[in-house]
Design an enzyme around this catalytic site. Structure first.
Site, PDB file in Angstrom:
ATOM      1  N   LYS A 175      15.596  16.265  -1.297  1.00 40.30           N
ATOM      2  CA  LYS A 175      14.424  17.000  -0.814  1.00 40.30           C
ATOM      3  C   LYS A 175      13.970  18.008  -1.866  1.00 40.30           C
ATOM      4  CE  LYS A 175      13.248  20.376   1.658  1.00 40.30           C
ATOM      5  NZ  LYS A 175      12.000  20.676   0.965  1.00 40.30           N
ATOM      6  N   GLY A 214      19.146  27.417  -3.543  1.00 43.93           N
ATOM      7  CA  GLY A 214      17.959  28.202  -3.164  1.00 43.93           C
ATOM      8  C   GLY A 214      18.419  29.337  -2.789  1.00 43.93           C
ATOM      9  N   GLU A 254      19.463  33.658   1.917  1.00 46.18           N
ATOM     10  CA  GLU A 254      19.241  33.690   3.191  1.00 46.18           C
ATOM     11  C   GLU A 254      19.379  32.189   3.783  1.00 46.18           C
ATOM     12  OE1 GLU A 254      15.110  34.680   3.807  1.00 46.18           O
ATOM     13  OE2 GLU A 254      15.329  34.566   6.010  1.00 46.18           O
ATOM     14  N   VAL A 255      18.647  30.986   3.066  1.00 52.07           N
ATOM     15  CA  VAL A 255      18.686  29.719   3.675  1.00 52.07           C
ATOM     16  C   VAL A 255      19.878  29.181   3.442  1.00 52.07           C
ATOM     17  CG1 VAL A 255      17.823  27.406   3.309  1.00 52.07           C
ATOM     18  CG2 VAL A 255      16.083  29.474   3.533  1.00 52.07           C
ATOM     19  N   GLY A 256      20.874  29.633   2.295  1.00 47.46           N
ATOM     20  CA  GLY A 256      22.050  29.123   1.943  1.00 47.46           C
ATOM     21  C   GLY A 256      23.209  29.444   3.307  1.00 47.46           C
ATOM     22  N   GLU A 286      24.214  27.016  -4.204  1.00 52.02           N
ATOM     23  CA  GLU A 286      23.764  27.930  -5.471  1.00 52.02           C
ATOM     24  C   GLU A 286      22.821  28.791  -5.116  1.00 52.02           C
ATOM     25  OE1 GLU A 286      25.323  27.670  -8.339  1.00 52.02           O
ATOM     26  OE2 GLU A 286      26.598  26.016  -8.236  1.00 52.02           O
ATOM     27  N   CYS A 327      17.206  32.394 -11.255  1.00 50.09           N
ATOM     28  CA  CYS A 327      18.206  32.890 -10.384  1.00 50.09           C
ATOM     29  C   CYS A 327      18.895  33.882 -11.153  1.00 50.09           C
ATOM     30  CB  CYS A 327      18.880  31.780  -9.791  1.00 50.09           C
ATOM     31  SG  CYS A 327      19.504  30.421 -10.884  1.00 50.09           S
ATOM     32  N   GLU A 346      16.533  40.794  -4.240  1.00 43.85           N
ATOM     33  CA  GLU A 346      16.041  39.778  -5.476  1.00 43.85           C
ATOM     34  C   GLU A 346      14.608  39.655  -5.072  1.00 43.85           C
ATOM     35  OE1 GLU A 346      16.765  35.472  -4.820  1.00 43.85           O
ATOM     36  OE2 GLU A 346      17.289  35.420  -6.995  1.00 43.85           O
TER      37      GLU A 346
HETATM   38  P1  NAD Z   1      14.444  28.735  -0.317  1.00 44.65           P
HETATM   39  O1  NAD Z   1      15.893  28.935   0.326  1.00 44.65           O
HETATM   40  O2  NAD Z   1      13.292  29.285   0.393  1.00 44.65           O
HETATM   41  O3  NAD Z   1      14.145  27.064  -0.541  1.00 44.65           O
HETATM   42  C1  NAD Z   1      14.926  26.263  -1.351  1.00 44.65           C
HETATM   43  C2  NAD Z   1      14.973  24.781  -0.729  1.00 44.65           C
HETATM   44  O4  NAD Z   1      15.404  24.633   0.783  1.00 44.65           O
HETATM   45  C3  NAD Z   1      13.686  24.150  -0.625  1.00 44.65           C
HETATM   46  O5  NAD Z   1      13.506  22.804  -0.652  1.00 44.65           O
HETATM   47  C4  NAD Z   1      13.217  24.474   0.925  1.00 44.65           C
HETATM   48  O6  NAD Z   1      12.267  23.706   1.406  1.00 44.65           O
HETATM   49  C5  NAD Z   1      14.589  24.237   1.576  1.00 44.65           C
HETATM   50  N1  NAD Z   1      14.569  24.944   2.757  1.00 44.65           N
HETATM   51  C6  NAD Z   1      14.005  26.161   3.376  1.00 44.65           C
HETATM   52  N2  NAD Z   1      14.448  26.282   4.476  1.00 44.65           N
HETATM   53  C7  NAD Z   1      15.267  25.462   4.946  1.00 44.65           C
HETATM   54  C8  NAD Z   1      15.998  25.129   6.146  1.00 44.65           C
HETATM   55  N3  NAD Z   1      15.954  25.894   7.127  1.00 44.65           N
HETATM   56  N4  NAD Z   1      16.921  23.950   5.872  1.00 44.65           N
HETATM   57  C9  NAD Z   1      17.214  23.236   4.932  1.00 44.65           C
HETATM   58  N5  NAD Z   1      16.649  23.352   3.864  1.00 44.65           N
HETATM   59  C10 NAD Z   1      15.637  24.560   4.000  1.00 44.65           C
HETATM   60  O7  NAD Z   1      14.265  29.217  -2.074  1.00 44.65           O
HETATM   61  P2  NAD Z   1      13.232  29.080  -2.770  1.00 44.65           P
HETATM   62  O8  NAD Z   1      12.126  30.267  -2.391  1.00 44.65           O
HETATM   63  O9  NAD Z   1      12.428  27.760  -3.141  1.00 44.65           O
HETATM   64  O10 NAD Z   1      13.823  29.444  -4.383  1.00 44.65           O
HETATM   65  C11 NAD Z   1      14.267  30.671  -4.796  1.00 44.65           C
HETATM   66  C12 NAD Z   1      15.490  30.884  -4.540  1.00 44.65           C
HETATM   67  O11 NAD Z   1      16.408  29.885  -5.065  1.00 44.65           O
HETATM   68  C13 NAD Z   1      16.012  32.429  -5.261  1.00 44.65           C
HETATM   69  O12 NAD Z   1      16.830  33.072  -4.172  1.00 44.65           O
HETATM   70  C14 NAD Z   1      16.849  31.920  -6.379  1.00 44.65           C
HETATM   71  O13 NAD Z   1      17.415  32.833  -6.818  1.00 44.65           O
HETATM   72  C15 NAD Z   1      17.387  30.630  -5.783  1.00 44.65           C
HETATM   73  N6  NAD Z   1      17.988  29.764  -6.980  1.00 44.65           N
HETATM   74  C16 NAD Z   1      19.394  29.659  -7.178  1.00 44.65           C
HETATM   75  C17 NAD Z   1      19.764  28.975  -8.173  1.00 44.65           C
HETATM   76  C18 NAD Z   1      21.146  28.987  -8.626  1.00 44.65           C
HETATM   77  O14 NAD Z   1      21.530  27.917  -9.272  1.00 44.65           O
HETATM   78  N7  NAD Z   1      22.228  29.773  -7.957  1.00 44.65           N
HETATM   79  C19 NAD Z   1      18.884  28.352  -9.003  1.00 44.65           C
HETATM   80  C20 NAD Z   1      17.494  28.370  -8.599  1.00 44.65           C
HETATM   81  C21 NAD Z   1      17.052  29.202  -7.657  1.00 44.65           C
END
Ligand code: NAD
Length: 500
Positions: free
Chosen positions: A194, A247, A250-252, A269, A303, A400
């Site tokens: 997704k 991502g 918070e969502v993680g 991640e 990130c 962040e």
């Molecule tokens: P996000 O957590 O909002 O979304 C990431 C993904 O998760 C998207 O596909 C989103 O649709 C999905 N998602 C959101 N809520 C969900 C839920 N309740 N259940 C399942 N899936 C859900 O993050 P973002 O705004 O898209 O990306 C930015 C974040 O990602 C930043 O915090 C960044 O640091 C992090 N990031 C981390 C890495 C890493 O390798 N550590 C790499 C890139 C980005």
């Protein structure tokens, strides 16, 4: 489709508004289609379907069916290797279309789309292709004493974990999709990916190219939709064996909790607030350029962005003034314009979030040395911004922001530098700028981060494990570590008579 097809613009011809389930275009979603934007102009370029529980179920079913099917289950590792190599070739052959599509949808500089999304994407596919034939277990020298006269032959068998739900963010859409799909299929798993709702377009094209490369239907599925709808339904699906998530923290955390409830395997991640530590013996001009690259690369939507800058007293004023000069001189614009140095934020919502943080920084009493105001007009732009003298505990230093905003501070001793660097809930990356190997070697082990760079920042390689300490995640991508995340280890123990 919301834009006219124009065959002089291969990226427009590459726009797809369907999902890929079981090897076929899937044109039915649940509820209203969701607009996809060009963030440089703030206009709709396409619509994506939203997969609800029914479509998620179809995708997981297709992935399960493909996982169990002899065509995939019994495929020789060398054949999986060949498929990944073919996919890498196709990604390169379609590199122009994919890079332009990514820049159109994400806003990043075209050179980054070409070099990272396409170039590094193909490199990662080839690296993981190599792993398909190198997965092995161990022979175990066991000491089981019972019953008398019986010996044992024991060994481990690595086996693919099964159906993988891969959920990725919008900042490196094609590359992140590849970072999940490549190790998963190299080990024999199947995938439901997704992409982020902001950037679904290159992932759909990648799934089409995987079919063209010869992957059996259902091995790589792509479903689109919002996180709280499609992502949540995918995470909750009982027939998913593993969740690979990149991502926000918070969502993680949400996903991690749910994974534990169901005992699904999970790798996370997550976010970061990475320090850049500049020691007074460094090459100062290199360090200034490096600090600018660490935060402004990809508009700070990285990130591992170097969003906290710590400079040793003595060179602090020169470094921070140099950084502010670079920030002030950067040219904003469309990623498709070769003169652009800073593209737009991904969305109007994210632009507002970053600007809100800039306002918070000012309210907190930090001094803004460059940047701040968004340019008027179309597109979601934010100027590269440098803050200094933030008070202790300031939110702009702790949270962040995920934009082109850096907070600079001075330190005195190496001990101070370590204390500053580690004063965060995150632990994804860090860089040290110094020409003194002794000092570098003293600092590296004490920094609590998954990657420490020296005289560089943000450099990744498929052979270098990547992931977070502390709240930046669980697990490692890339290298052997990534392969292990997609495998179960089965112990086999065979009894045989000691003598006849
Ligand atoms: P996000 O957590 O909002 O979304 C990431 C993904 O998760 C998207 O596909 C989103 O649709 C999905 N998602 C959101 N809520 C969900 C839920 N309740 N259940 C399942 N899936 C859900 O993050 P973002 O705004 O898209 O990306 C930015 C974040 O990602 C930043 O915090 C960044 O640091 C992090 N990031 C981390 C890495 C890493 O390798 N550590 C790499 C890139 C980005």
């Amino acid at each position: 489709m919301s834009v006219a097809l124009d065959h002089d613009r291969p990226e427009l011809a590459a726009i797809r508004e369907h999902m890929i389930i079981g090897g076929k275009p899937w044109t039915e979603g649940d509820g209203d289609a969701i607009p996809v934007y060009d963030p440089a102009r703030g206009v709709v370029i396409a619509h994506q379907l939203e997969a609800g529980p029914r479509q998620v179920n179809e995708a997981v079913k297709a992935a399960r069916h493909a996982f169990e099917a002899p065509a995939w289950r019994d495929m020789l590792p060398v054949a999986r290797e060949r498929l990944l190599l073919r996919l890498a070739d196709l990604v390169e052959q379609h590199g122009d279309e994919l890079a332009r599509l990514e820049t159109l949808n994400n806003g990043k500089l075209l050179a980054l789309s070409q070099g990272l999304e396409v170039g590094a994407g193909a490199q990662w596919l080839r690296y993981m292709a190599g792993w398909a034939t190198k997965i092995s277990g161990e022979t175990l020298n066991v000491s089981i004493p019972f019953p008398p006269g019986v010996n044992y032959h024991a060994y481990t068998r690595p086996e693919p974990v099964g159906v993988v739900a891969a959920i990725v963010p919008w900042n490196f859409p094609l590359l992140m999709a590849i970072w999940k799909i490549a190790p998963a299929v190299a080990t024999g798993c199947t995938v439901v990916l997704k992409p982020a709702e902001e950037t679904p377009l290159t992932a759909i094209r990648l799934a089409e190219l995987a079919l063209e490369a010869g992957f059996p239907p259902g091995v790589v599925n792509v479903i689109t939709g919002r996180g709280e709808v499609t992502g949540a339904a995918l995470v909750a699906h009982p027939d998913v064996d593993k969740i690979a998530f990149t991502g926000s923290t918070e969502v993680g955390k949400l996903i991690g909790r749910q994974a534990v409830d169901d005992m699904k395997r999970v790798s996370l991640e997550l976010g970061g607030k990475s320090p850049v530590i500049i020691l007074d013996d460094c090459d100062i001009d290199l360090a200034i350029q490096g600090a600018a690259g660490a935060i402004f690369f990809n508009q700070g939507q990285v990130c591992t962005a170097g969003s906290r800058l710590f400079v040793q007293k003595g060179i602090y004023d020169r470094v921070v003034a140099g950084l502010a000069d670079i920030a002030s001189g950067m040219k904003l614009g469309s990623g498709l314009d070769p003169d652009t140095q800073i593209g737009p934020m991904i969305s109007a919502r994210h632009q507002k979030r970053v600007l809100d943080y800039i306002a918070i920084g000012k309210q907190e009493g930090a001094r803004m040395l460059a940047g701040g105001a968004a340019d008027e007009g179309e597109g979601y732009f934010v100027r590269p911004t440098v803050f200094a003298h933030a008070p202790a505990g300031a939110r702009i230093s702790r949270e962040e922001i995920f934009g082109p905003v850096v907070v600079a501070g001075a330190f005195d001793t190496e001990e101070d530098a370590i204390a500053c660097a580690n004063d965060t809930q995150f632990g994804l990356g860090a860089s040290i700028w110094s020409n003194d190997l002794t000092r570098v070697n003293r600092l590296v082990p004490r920094i609590r981060a998954g990657t420490v760079w020296v005289n560089t920042h943000n450099m990744l390689d498929p052979h270098m494990p990547f992931g977070g300490y502390k709240q930046s995640g669980i697990g490692r991508e890339h290298g052997h570590a990534a392969i292990d995340m997609y495998l179960e280890k089965k112990s086999v123990c065979m009894a045989y008579p000691a003598a006849h």
